[in-house]
Enzyme design. Structure first.
Site, mmCIF file in Angstrom:
data_model
loop_
_atom_site.group_PDB
_atom_site.id
_atom_site.type_symbol
_atom_site.label_atom_id
_atom_site.label_comp_id
_atom_site.label_asym_id
_atom_site.label_seq_id
_atom_site.Cartn_x
_atom_site.Cartn_y
_atom_site.Cartn_z
ATOM 1 N N CYS A 203 6.776 -13.015 59.792
ATOM 2 C CA CYS A 203 6.720 -14.119 60.744
ATOM 3 C C CYS A 203 6.732 -15.487 60.033
ATOM 4 O O CYS A 203 7.574 -15.752 59.191
ATOM 5 C CB CYS A 203 5.484 -13.945 61.620
ATOM 6 S SG CYS A 203 5.556 -14.779 63.220
ATOM 7 N N HIS A 204 5.751 -16.358 60.358
ATOM 8 C CA HIS A 204 5.704 -17.692 59.761
ATOM 9 C C HIS A 204 5.349 -17.684 58.279
ATOM 10 O O HIS A 204 5.395 -18.728 57.625
ATOM 11 C CB HIS A 204 4.679 -18.568 60.499
ATOM 12 C CG HIS A 204 5.134 -19.043 61.837
ATOM 13 N ND1 HIS A 204 5.268 -18.197 62.918
ATOM 14 C CD2 HIS A 204 5.489 -20.274 62.279
ATOM 15 C CE1 HIS A 204 5.666 -18.881 63.965
ATOM 16 N NE2 HIS A 204 5.825 -20.146 63.613
ATOM 17 N N GLY A 205 4.993 -16.510 57.743
ATOM 18 C CA GLY A 205 4.657 -16.431 56.327
ATOM 19 C C GLY A 205 5.766 -16.935 55.429
ATOM 20 O O GLY A 205 5.518 -17.423 54.331
#
Length: 208
Positions: free
Chosen positions: A132-134
């Site tokens: 995801c936003h990682g």
């Protein structure tokens, strides 16, 4: 007497080497994105170490797109205490790293020590997991150039503007970099990432 729940093979693996794996977080880190790999690491015999801007307790969140919504809705999740501050992390002490999702990567990516940590993991080709936003963390650290990665579609721009290639698949393997799109993909990409960590641990044991 209380019987141990540890399987003999797991106990042997743990006693042979206590390899640490870093999980950077901050307030608004996504709960499932963080706790799923956290407990999978323990299950596989590794020691997850939570790192953050400061050594304190952090508030995690839950993200989901509900019917009728076009963007993620957020609820408070569990809290999680950081074991170490970014400034005190020595990457040499860790086998790999996992970048979880949520809103935390949007601001912790600017931490100079997290950039330092990320650059060293990339340079030393250590096992890296991301969801995801990682992706925003290695992207800001200029570590996705020429790499193929999965991420949530709304972070596609962050990846591509930093030189990476967006792949809309549940598990994307690019050498030492293994990624998924959202928590729905955990069952697809976490396993290959754990396997990469196991291979790295075995290689270290043989070299000693």
């Amino acid at each position: 007497p209380i019987r141990s729940c540890i399987h003999p093979q797991t106990a042997m693996k743990t006693s042979m080497s206590d390899h640490q794996v870093l999980i950077p977080i901050g307030d608004a880190t996504e709960t499932v994105d963080t706790l799923y790999p956290y407990f999978r690491l323990i299950e596989a015999g590794f020691r997850p170490v939570v790192a953050a801007p400061e050594k304190r307790k952090y508030q995690m969140v839950l993200h989901e797109i509900r019917p009728g919504w076009t963007i993620t809705k957020e609820w408070e999740g569990y809290t999680l205490a950081a074991d170490v501050a970014f400034k005190d992390v020595n990457p040499d002490e860790y086998l790999g790293v996992f970048y979880s999702g949520g809103r935390a990567p949007e601001y912790i990516r600017y931490d100079e020590d997290l950039v330092r940590i990320t650059n060293q993991f990339i340079a030393e080709i250590k096992p890296i997991g991301s969801v995801c936003h990682g992706v925003e963390i290695p992207a800001y650290a200029d570590c996705v150039r020429g790499r193929r990665m999965a991420t949530v579609p709304k972070c596609r721009f962050d990846l591509e503007v930093c030189g990476g290639t967006f792949v809309d698949e549940a598990c994307v393997v690019d050498n030492n970099l293994i990624s998924g799109r959202t928590y729905h993909d955990h069952g697809h990409y976490i396993g290959p990432w754990i396997k990469l960590l196991e291979e790295a641990a075995k290689a270290l044991t043989v070299s000693r």
